[in-house]
Scaffold this active site. Sequence first.
Site, PDB file in Angstrom:
ATOM      1  N   TRP A 154       0.807  -1.222   0.000  1.00 36.45           N
ATOM      2  CA  TRP A 154       0.000   0.000   0.000  1.00 36.45           C
ATOM      3  C   TRP A 154       0.837   1.269   0.000  1.00 36.45           C
ATOM      4  O   TRP A 154       0.294   2.348  -0.186  1.00 36.45           O
ATOM      5  CB  TRP A 154      -0.918   0.000   1.233  1.00 36.45           C
ATOM      6  CG  TRP A 154      -0.154  -0.275   2.500  1.00 36.45           C
ATOM      7  CD1 TRP A 154      -0.027  -1.501   3.121  1.00 36.45           C
ATOM      8  CD2 TRP A 154       0.636   0.638   3.267  1.00 36.45           C
ATOM      9  NE1 TRP A 154       0.790  -1.392   4.216  1.00 36.45           N
ATOM     10  CE2 TRP A 154       1.210  -0.081   4.336  1.00 36.45           C
ATOM     11  CE3 TRP A 154       0.917   1.999   3.176  1.00 36.45           C
ATOM     12  CZ2 TRP A 154       2.049   0.496   5.288  1.00 36.45           C
ATOM     13  CZ3 TRP A 154       1.762   2.583   4.119  1.00 36.45           C
ATOM     14  CH2 TRP A 154       2.308   1.836   5.156  1.00 36.45           C
ATOM     15  N   ASN A 155       2.147   1.186   0.262  1.00 33.20           N
ATOM     16  CA  ASN A 155       2.879   2.440   0.469  1.00 33.20           C
ATOM     17  C   ASN A 155       3.173   3.189  -0.836  1.00 33.20           C
ATOM     18  O   ASN A 155       3.238   4.407  -0.850  1.00 33.20           O
ATOM     19  CB  ASN A 155       4.140   2.240   1.312  1.00 33.20           C
ATOM     20  CG  ASN A 155       5.121   1.288   0.697  1.00 33.20           C
ATOM     21  OD1 ASN A 155       4.792   0.530  -0.209  1.00 33.20           O
ATOM     22  ND2 ASN A 155       6.346   1.308   1.173  1.00 33.20           N
ATOM     23  N   LYS A 178      -2.365  -8.711  -7.585  1.00 32.75           N
ATOM     24  CA  LYS A 178      -3.194  -8.515  -6.386  1.00 32.75           C
ATOM     25  C   LYS A 178      -2.626  -7.335  -5.600  1.00 32.75           C
ATOM     26  O   LYS A 178      -1.613  -7.452  -4.930  1.00 32.75           O
ATOM     27  CB  LYS A 178      -3.170  -9.755  -5.479  1.00 32.75           C
ATOM     28  CG  LYS A 178      -4.209  -9.658  -4.390  1.00 32.75           C
ATOM     29  CD  LYS A 178      -3.809 -10.336  -3.100  1.00 32.75           C
ATOM     30  CE  LYS A 178      -2.962  -9.502  -2.189  1.00 32.75           C
ATOM     31  NZ  LYS A 178      -3.575  -8.256  -1.662  1.00 32.75           N
ATOM     32  N   PRO A 179      -3.297  -6.168  -5.701  1.00 30.29           N
ATOM     33  CA  PRO A 179      -2.810  -5.015  -4.937  1.00 30.29           C
ATOM     34  C   PRO A 179      -3.199  -5.139  -3.465  1.00 30.29           C
ATOM     35  O   PRO A 179      -3.991  -6.010  -3.100  1.00 30.29           O
ATOM     36  CB  PRO A 179      -3.552  -3.843  -5.596  1.00 30.29           C
ATOM     37  CG  PRO A 179      -4.811  -4.442  -6.135  1.00 30.29           C
ATOM     38  CD  PRO A 179      -4.492  -5.874  -6.494  1.00 30.29           C
ATOM     39  N   GLY A 232       6.690  -6.424  -0.167  1.00 33.15           N
ATOM     40  CA  GLY A 232       5.980  -6.395   1.113  1.00 33.15           C
ATOM     41  C   GLY A 232       6.904  -6.826   2.231  1.00 33.15           C
ATOM     42  O   GLY A 232       8.134  -6.706   2.130  1.00 33.15           O
ATOM     43  N   SER A 233       6.308  -7.363   3.269  1.00 32.10           N
ATOM     44  CA  SER A 233       7.079  -7.708   4.472  1.00 32.10           C
ATOM     45  C   SER A 233       7.900  -8.981   4.258  1.00 32.10           C
ATOM     46  O   SER A 233       7.555  -9.844   3.448  1.00 32.10           O
ATOM     47  CB  SER A 233       6.126  -7.915   5.643  1.00 32.10           C
ATOM     48  OG  SER A 233       5.248  -8.986   5.352  1.00 32.10           O
ATOM     49  N   GLU A 254      10.893  -8.154  -2.979  1.00 38.26           N
ATOM     50  CA  GLU A 254      11.371  -6.873  -2.435  1.00 38.26           C
ATOM     51  C   GLU A 254      10.804  -6.785  -1.031  1.00 38.26           C
ATOM     52  O   GLU A 254       9.626  -6.498  -0.854  1.00 38.26           O
ATOM     53  CB  GLU A 254      10.841  -5.699  -3.274  1.00 38.26           C
ATOM     54  CG  GLU A 254      11.279  -5.693  -4.713  1.00 38.26           C
ATOM     55  CD  GLU A 254      12.742  -5.349  -4.875  1.00 38.26           C
ATOM     56  OE1 GLU A 254      13.401  -4.983  -3.882  1.00 38.26           O
ATOM     57  OE2 GLU A 254      13.223  -5.454  -6.006  1.00 38.26           O
ATOM     58  N   LEU A 255      11.645  -7.039  -0.033  1.00 42.62           N
ATOM     59  CA  LEU A 255      11.121  -7.204   1.328  1.00 42.62           C
ATOM     60  C   LEU A 255      11.535  -6.034   2.230  1.00 42.62           C
ATOM     61  O   LEU A 255      11.931  -4.989   1.750  1.00 42.62           O
ATOM     62  CB  LEU A 255      11.575  -8.558   1.873  1.00 42.62           C
ATOM     63  CG  LEU A 255      11.259  -9.737   0.921  1.00 42.62           C
ATOM     64  CD1 LEU A 255      11.780 -11.048   1.470  1.00 42.62           C
ATOM     65  CD2 LEU A 255       9.759  -9.821   0.634  1.00 42.62           C
ATOM     66  N   CYS A 288      10.217   1.443   2.308  1.00 46.76           N
ATOM     67  CA  CYS A 288      11.142   0.368   2.695  1.00 46.76           C
ATOM     68  C   CYS A 288      12.607   0.804   2.650  1.00 46.76           C
ATOM     69  O   CYS A 288      13.440   0.239   3.336  1.00 46.76           O
ATOM     70  CB  CYS A 288      10.902  -0.887   1.858  1.00 46.76           C
ATOM     71  SG  CYS A 288      10.956  -0.553   0.107  1.00 46.76           S
ATOM     72  N   GLU A 462      14.622  -4.867  -9.505  1.00 44.81           N
ATOM     73  CA  GLU A 462      13.602  -4.247 -10.351  1.00 44.81           C
ATOM     74  C   GLU A 462      14.195  -3.002 -10.997  1.00 44.81           C
ATOM     75  O   GLU A 462      15.087  -2.363 -10.448  1.00 44.81           O
ATOM     76  CB  GLU A 462      12.374  -3.885  -9.515  1.00 44.81           C
ATOM     77  CG  GLU A 462      11.708  -5.122  -8.959  1.00 44.81           C
ATOM     78  CD  GLU A 462      10.325  -4.868  -8.390  1.00 44.81           C
ATOM     79  OE1 GLU A 462      10.195  -4.089  -7.447  1.00 44.81           O
ATOM     80  OE2 GLU A 462       9.369  -5.471  -8.919  1.00 44.81           O
TER      81      GLU A 462
HETATM   82  P1  ADP Z   1       2.798  -4.528   4.884  1.00 43.55           P
HETATM   83  O1  ADP Z   1       3.288  -4.798   6.265  1.00 43.55           O
HETATM   84  O2  ADP Z   1       3.597  -3.528   4.142  1.00 43.55           O
HETATM   85  O3  ADP Z   1       1.331  -4.332   4.766  1.00 43.55           O
HETATM   86  P2  ADP Z   1       2.456  -7.172   3.854  1.00 43.55           P
HETATM   87  O4  ADP Z   1       3.557  -8.087   3.498  1.00 43.55           O
HETATM   88  O5  ADP Z   1       1.546  -7.551   4.961  1.00 43.55           O
HETATM   89  O6  ADP Z   1       3.190  -5.796   4.106  1.00 43.55           O
HETATM   90  O7  ADP Z   1       1.567  -6.828   2.602  1.00 43.55           O
HETATM   91  C1  ADP Z   1       2.062  -6.676   1.302  1.00 43.55           C
HETATM   92  C2  ADP Z   1       1.121  -7.355   0.354  1.00 43.55           C
HETATM   93  O8  ADP Z   1       1.076  -8.739   0.682  1.00 43.55           O
HETATM   94  C3  ADP Z   1      -0.318  -6.851   0.401  1.00 43.55           C
HETATM   95  O9  ADP Z   1      -0.861  -6.875  -0.908  1.00 43.55           O
HETATM   96  C4  ADP Z   1      -0.992  -7.901   1.257  1.00 43.55           C
HETATM   97  O10 ADP Z   1      -2.372  -8.023   1.003  1.00 43.55           O
HETATM   98  C5  ADP Z   1      -0.259  -9.148   0.814  1.00 43.55           C
HETATM   99  N1  ADP Z   1      -0.329 -10.283   1.736  1.00 43.55           N
HETATM  100  C6  ADP Z   1      -0.440 -10.267   3.081  1.00 43.55           C
HETATM  101  N2  ADP Z   1      -0.482 -11.521   3.555  1.00 43.55           N
HETATM  102  C7  ADP Z   1      -0.417 -12.359   2.500  1.00 43.55           C
HETATM  103  C8  ADP Z   1      -0.418 -13.785   2.327  1.00 43.55           C
HETATM  104  N3  ADP Z   1      -0.502 -14.602   3.360  1.00 43.55           N
HETATM  105  N4  ADP Z   1      -0.308 -14.268   1.067  1.00 43.55           N
HETATM  106  C9  ADP Z   1      -0.220 -13.441   0.009  1.00 43.55           C
HETATM  107  N5  ADP Z   1      -0.212 -12.109   0.106  1.00 43.55           N
HETATM  108  C10 ADP Z   1      -0.307 -11.562   1.328  1.00 43.55           C
END
Ligand code: ADP
Length: 489
Positions: A154-155, A178-179, A232-233, A254-255, A288, A462
């Site tokens: 989302w950032n 999938k956003p 994401g995370s 990209e974590l 990040c 990327e």
């Molecule tokens: P943040 O802490 O930045 O929100 P996340 O890793 O939780 O980071 O989220 C990044 C993306 O990963 C979002 O699109 C979120 O919906 C998705 N996401 C979260 N959990 C899962 C999962 N178990 N499997 C696939 N995608 C996921």
Amino acid sequence: MDASTPSFRAQCFINGAWVNADSGATLAVNNPATGEIIGHVPDMGANETRRAIEAAAAAFPLWRDTPVAQRAQILRRMGQLMLEEQERLARIMTIEQGKPLAESRGEIAYGASYFDWFADESRRIYGDIIPGPADRRLFVIQQPIGVVGAITPWNFPNAMLARKMAAALAAGCTMVAKPSELTPFSALELADLATRAGVPAGVFNIVTTNDAAVVGGELTHHPLVRKITFTGSTAVGRLLLEQASEHIQKCSMELGGNAPLIVFEDADLDRAVAGAMATKYRNAGQVCIAANRFLAHASIADKFAEKLAAASAALKVGDGLKDGVAIGPLISPAAVEKVERHIADAVAHGARLLSGGARHALGGTFFQPTVLTNVSADSLICHEETFGPVAPIMTFQTEEEALRLANATPFGLASYFYSTDIARVFRVAERLETGMVGVNETAISTAIAPFGGVKYSGLGREGSRYGVEEYLEKKYICLGGMKSSDDMK
Ligand code: ADP
């Protein structure tokens, strides 16, 4: 909402059509600045995701075989359309994400630059001819990997998807994206622009959901998906890597980061403060590659901290749509709680608060820009990504110590340092354990350079000429039965 509020797309995009969830279920999206619900998008599940994957697989041969000049033209047009629609797209982003409008405009231009860059790169997907034995000719060609599953955060709701989409489509791949459930509207706009630019049905699909695990599960457990690209995370990245092992999907990740910013005694201090401000407070610190820890040489630490605190205190916090606002709201109440936890823990470990330190008088998820000094390396804030407007300053005595502290983390995305000593510049840049290093500069992200991390911060790059490689497979072709010229005599 006033008359200048843009409309929001309330459907997903699968196989060239705007569609609802099979169940009709929707999820609400809110404006973090006001708490107001701004619209709804479909809450899709495994069945819709599967259909999107099948559409992307069906469209793959057509897109793969589209002449490269035509693919390049479509991608270039996509970038142009984004710029033509910059103002509208920027408003959508600020309303769903919270960042100041000027930053949203910048992100749209940044996202568009990936289409421009990869339009050109699509024409340079070269192969090799390998010198081999006389009776053979050995070739390497590069081919698109196939259907790509993309999961984005989302950032940076536009740019994180734009840089995956542009590279994947340039390579000849098709995509199911999938956003984040928090910011789906900016992503859905990309599907509309892609269609207008000439991207054929099925090549780019978007599925929105409240159950990321279900859609992520379908993307990773479906054998037609050959590549997963995620931002994401680290926790979710690790999970996706495990799941992707079932069908041996290629992965780019990209974590999280924990970027240090080191200010050496020979730094241009004003430049260091300006760079620190830019990296710390952009998007309210929810980046990040934002500097998470500041390391200042003991001889200049007080001065650096004072200047940083003064500049921080002058920043205007508020609704990103308002003029002059530099810091918008944080994305959620949980984000504010994490920031508070990090500050309280740092203070308990002996840190001194120089400015900010609390929720903003505006309420909601607004937080004051905060500067802490005398921060202990044992504090939580030095080990976890804060993702908020907090600058914790530690001190060091020697270059060795600075490097040891900077590298004392399993994360390795970005790092920054300020120094005017050219020998030190190379020495330190080479020893920092990160995928990206900014020297006397913190604005390092660009479509033309490789973005990515080492250690727990991820896999792959990327942007740049390397970015397209993530979506390609190399195929070796051995042509036998060739006669050498001696055989012909
Ligand atoms: P943040 O802490 O930045 O929100 P996340 O890793 O939780 O980071 O989220 C990044 C993306 O990963 C979002 O699109 C979120 O919906 C998705 N996401 C979260 N959990 C899962 C999962 N178990 N499997 C696939 N995608 C996921």
